[in-house]
Design a protein around this motif. Structure first.
Motif, PDB file in Angstrom:
ATOM      1  N   ASP A   1       0.681  -1.208  -0.061  1.00 55.12           N
ATOM      2  CA  ASP A   1      -0.021   0.036   0.242  1.00 55.12           C
ATOM      3  C   ASP A   1       0.910   1.277  -0.028  1.00 55.12           C
ATOM      4  O   ASP A   1       2.020   1.400   0.625  1.00 55.12           O
ATOM      5  N   VAL A   2       0.384   2.309  -0.485  1.00 54.65           N
ATOM      6  CA  VAL A   2       1.190   3.664  -0.544  1.00 54.65           C
ATOM      7  C   VAL A   2       0.059   4.657   0.291  1.00 54.65           C
ATOM      8  O   VAL A   2      -1.096   4.581  -0.068  1.00 54.65           O
ATOM      9  N   HIS A   3       0.629   5.317   0.912  1.00 56.53           N
ATOM     10  CA  HIS A   3      -0.070   6.089   2.084  1.00 56.53           C
ATOM     11  C   HIS A   3       0.535   7.582   1.599  1.00 56.53           C
ATOM     12  O   HIS A   3       1.749   7.856   1.853  1.00 56.53           O
ATOM     13  N   VAL A   4      -0.551   8.711   1.446  1.00 56.10           N
ATOM     14  CA  VAL A   4       0.093   9.960   0.937  1.00 56.10           C
ATOM     15  C   VAL A   4      -0.292  10.831   2.062  1.00 56.10           C
ATOM     16  O   VAL A   4      -1.529  11.148   2.476  1.00 56.10           O
ATOM     17  N   LEU A   5       0.840  11.563   2.789  1.00 58.44           N
ATOM     18  CA  LEU A   5       0.681  12.522   3.807  1.00 58.44           C
ATOM     19  C   LEU A   5       0.641  13.782   3.423  1.00 58.44           C
ATOM     20  O   LEU A   5       1.695  14.462   3.011  1.00 58.44           O
ATOM     21  N   LEU A   6      -0.467  14.403   2.940  1.00 57.25           N
ATOM     22  CA  LEU A   6      -0.506  15.945   2.468  1.00 57.25           C
ATOM     23  C   LEU A   6      -0.382  16.729   3.637  1.00 57.25           C
ATOM     24  O   LEU A   6      -1.305  16.721   4.489  1.00 57.25           O
ATOM     25  N   VAL A   7       0.658  17.505   3.601  1.00 56.22           N
ATOM     26  CA  VAL A   7       0.949  18.254   4.952  1.00 56.22           C
ATOM     27  C   VAL A   7       0.897  19.794   4.496  1.00 56.22           C
ATOM     28  O   VAL A   7       1.694  20.175   3.724  1.00 56.22           O
TER      29      VAL A   7
ATOM     30  N   GLU B   1      -6.430  10.559  -7.901  1.00 59.71           N
ATOM     31  CA  GLU B   1      -7.882   9.901  -7.880  1.00 59.71           C
ATOM     32  C   GLU B   1      -8.698  10.277  -6.829  1.00 59.71           C
ATOM     33  O   GLU B   1      -9.830  10.348  -6.900  1.00 59.71           O
ATOM     34  N   GLU B   2      -8.178  10.230  -5.515  1.00 55.02           N
ATOM     35  CA  GLU B   2      -9.036  10.318  -4.475  1.00 55.02           C
ATOM     36  C   GLU B   2      -9.262  11.858  -3.902  1.00 55.02           C
ATOM     37  O   GLU B   2     -10.303  12.091  -3.579  1.00 55.02           O
ATOM     38  N   VAL B   3      -8.277  12.816  -4.004  1.00 54.25           N
ATOM     39  CA  VAL B   3      -8.640  14.193  -3.634  1.00 54.25           C
ATOM     40  C   VAL B   3      -8.373  15.165  -4.643  1.00 54.25           C
ATOM     41  O   VAL B   3      -8.118  16.184  -4.257  1.00 54.25           O
ATOM     42  N   GLY B   4      -7.828  14.661  -5.605  1.00 53.30           N
ATOM     43  CA  GLY B   4      -7.699  15.718  -7.053  1.00 53.30           C
ATOM     44  C   GLY B   4      -6.555  16.735  -7.033  1.00 53.30           C
ATOM     45  O   GLY B   4      -6.465  17.620  -7.588  1.00 53.30           O
ATOM     46  N   VAL B   5      -5.429  16.326  -6.450  1.00 53.75           N
ATOM     47  CA  VAL B   5      -4.172  16.860  -6.328  1.00 53.75           C
ATOM     48  C   VAL B   5      -3.243  16.422  -7.207  1.00 53.75           C
ATOM     49  O   VAL B   5      -3.089  15.097  -7.343  1.00 53.75           O
ATOM     50  N   ARG B   6      -2.329  17.113  -7.637  1.00 50.96           N
ATOM     51  CA  ARG B   6      -1.365  16.600  -8.596  1.00 50.96           C
ATOM     52  C   ARG B   6       0.134  16.885  -7.909  1.00 50.96           C
ATOM     53  O   ARG B   6       0.271  17.907  -7.318  1.00 50.96           O
ATOM     54  N   ILE B   7       0.974  15.669  -7.715  1.00 52.86           N
ATOM     55  CA  ILE B   7       2.042  15.765  -7.111  1.00 52.86           C
ATOM     56  C   ILE B   7       3.025  15.440  -8.159  1.00 52.86           C
ATOM     57  O   ILE B   7       3.088  14.232  -8.605  1.00 52.86           O
ATOM     58  N   ALA B   8       4.295  16.011  -8.055  1.00 55.81           N
ATOM     59  CA  ALA B   8       5.327  15.554  -8.908  1.00 55.81           C
ATOM     60  C   ALA B   8       6.143  14.424  -8.066  1.00 55.81           C
ATOM     61  O   ALA B   8       6.264  14.617  -6.687  1.00 55.81           O
ATOM     62  N   PRO B   9       6.439  13.390  -8.643  1.00 56.81           N
ATOM     63  CA  PRO B   9       7.334  12.303  -7.890  1.00 56.81           C
ATOM     64  C   PRO B   9       8.319  13.045  -7.145  1.00 56.81           C
ATOM     65  O   PRO B   9       8.630  12.298  -5.904  1.00 56.81           O
ATOM     66  N   ASP B  10       9.039  13.884  -7.548  1.00 52.73           N
ATOM     67  CA  ASP B  10      10.254  14.479  -6.658  1.00 52.73           C
ATOM     68  C   ASP B  10       9.792  15.115  -5.405  1.00 52.73           C
ATOM     69  O   ASP B  10      10.519  15.406  -4.940  1.00 52.73           O
ATOM     70  N   ASP B  11       8.345  15.439  -5.366  1.00 54.96           N
ATOM     71  CA  ASP B  11       7.758  16.241  -4.439  1.00 54.96           C
ATOM     72  C   ASP B  11       7.515  15.085  -3.312  1.00 54.96           C
ATOM     73  O   ASP B  11       6.893  15.468  -1.993  1.00 54.96           O
ATOM     74  N   LEU B  12       7.656  13.740  -3.442  1.00 56.79           N
ATOM     75  CA  LEU B  12       7.370  12.914  -2.456  1.00 56.79           C
ATOM     76  C   LEU B  12       8.513  12.580  -1.734  1.00 56.79           C
ATOM     77  O   LEU B  12       9.563  12.120  -2.259  1.00 56.79           O
ATOM     78  N   ARG B  13       8.197  12.455  -0.273  1.00 54.25           N
ATOM     79  CA  ARG B  13       9.554  11.967   0.635  1.00 54.25           C
ATOM     80  C   ARG B  13       8.899  10.647   1.253  1.00 54.25           C
ATOM     81  O   ARG B  13       7.923  10.827   1.713  1.00 54.25           O
ATOM     82  N   HIS B  14       9.863   9.507   1.091  1.00 58.22           N
ATOM     83  CA  HIS B  14       9.310   8.428   2.099  1.00 58.22           C
ATOM     84  C   HIS B  14       9.641   8.777   3.502  1.00 58.22           C
ATOM     85  O   HIS B  14      10.649   8.896   3.930  1.00 58.22           O
ATOM     86  N   VAL B  15       8.547   8.680   4.211  1.00 54.40           N
ATOM     87  CA  VAL B  15       9.006   8.894   5.731  1.00 54.40           C
ATOM     88  C   VAL B  15       8.669   7.800   6.687  1.00 54.40           C
ATOM     89  O   VAL B  15       9.138   7.950   7.784  1.00 54.40           O
ATOM     90  N   HIS B  16       7.808   6.623   5.911  1.00 56.14           N
ATOM     91  CA  HIS B  16       7.720   5.469   6.911  1.00 56.14           C
ATOM     92  C   HIS B  16       7.390   4.364   6.315  1.00 56.14           C
ATOM     93  O   HIS B  16       6.776   4.487   5.340  1.00 56.14           O
TER      94      HIS B  16
ATOM     95  N   PHE C   1       4.595   5.299   3.429  1.00 55.35           N
ATOM     96  CA  PHE C   1       4.065   6.306   3.752  1.00 55.35           C
ATOM     97  C   PHE C   1       4.892   7.303   3.245  1.00 55.35           C
ATOM     98  O   PHE C   1       6.337   7.563   3.360  1.00 55.35           O
ATOM     99  N   PHE C   2       4.307   8.368   2.380  1.00 52.71           N
ATOM    100  CA  PHE C   2       5.185   9.385   1.642  1.00 52.71           C
ATOM    101  C   PHE C   2       4.276  10.833   2.038  1.00 52.71           C
ATOM    102  O   PHE C   2       3.273  10.941   2.202  1.00 52.71           O
ATOM    103  N   GLU C   3       5.367  11.587   2.392  1.00 55.94           N
ATOM    104  CA  GLU C   3       5.029  12.929   2.764  1.00 55.94           C
ATOM    105  C   GLU C   3       5.150  13.825   1.326  1.00 55.94           C
ATOM    106  O   GLU C   3       6.044  13.729   0.758  1.00 55.94           O
ATOM    107  N   ALA C   4       4.127  14.715   1.470  1.00 53.74           N
ATOM    108  CA  ALA C   4       3.979  15.786   0.238  1.00 53.74           C
ATOM    109  C   ALA C   4       3.642  17.066   0.932  1.00 53.74           C
ATOM    110  O   ALA C   4       2.953  17.404   1.590  1.00 53.74           O
TER     111      ALA C   4
END
Length: 145
Positions: A8-14, A58-73, A89-92
């Motif tokens: 699973d991948v989880h996105v933390l939009l912070v 798909e879930e919340v309609g935001v576009r994230i560049a892969p380089d803006d994701l940081r693996h945090v857990h 878990f990835f922080e954006a």
């Protein structure tokens, strides 16, 4: 005994000291009406970064560049479904678009919560990952006795 593990991948939009959560609509009463992070299963042939980008859009309609994701857990979870899971878990901190509910059939609300005071009805699996993220831990186990 399960013969495979789901990834699973989880996105933390912070945003500042807040994190975005979604309230699930689910046929399983253990999960219905409870909060969760934007997340989903890794598809065959897909990188974990591509999956996180896809799930956020798909879930919340935001576009994230892969380089803006940081693996945090990374969380090795058991008893959060039929099979054990490896949750990444990835922080954006940056994205384009304002989060909205793009899957009303699966989600009844999208809301910002304080990072250090998530709702009590947050599903245990993402709650464990969010708590570990807040504490600065990069790996954990959940549901393994």
């Amino acid at each position: 005994m399960a013969d495979r593990h789901l990834i699973d991948v989880h996105v933390l939009l912070v945003r500042g000291d807040r994190v975005l959560l979604t309230r699930r609509r689910d046929t399983n009463p253990l999960f219905d009406g409870r909060w969760h992070l934007p997340s989903g299963k890794l598809d065959a042939g897909e990188s974990v970064l591509a999956a996180a980008v896809r799930e956020a859009e798909e879930e919340v309609g935001v576009r994230i560049a892969p380089d803006d994701l940081r693996h945090v857990h990374t969380l090795h979870a058991n008893r959060s479904g039929v099979e054990p899971r490896l949750g990444l878990f990835f922080e954006a901190l940056r994205w384009s678009g304002e989060p909205v509910n793009r899957e009303p059939e699966k989600c009844s609300a999208v809301q910002w919560f304080p990072l250090h005071a998530p709702p009590a009805d947050l599903i245990e699996y993402p709650a464990a990952g969010l708590a570990a993220y807040s504490a600065g831990h990069t790996f954990g186990l959940h549901g393994w006795d």
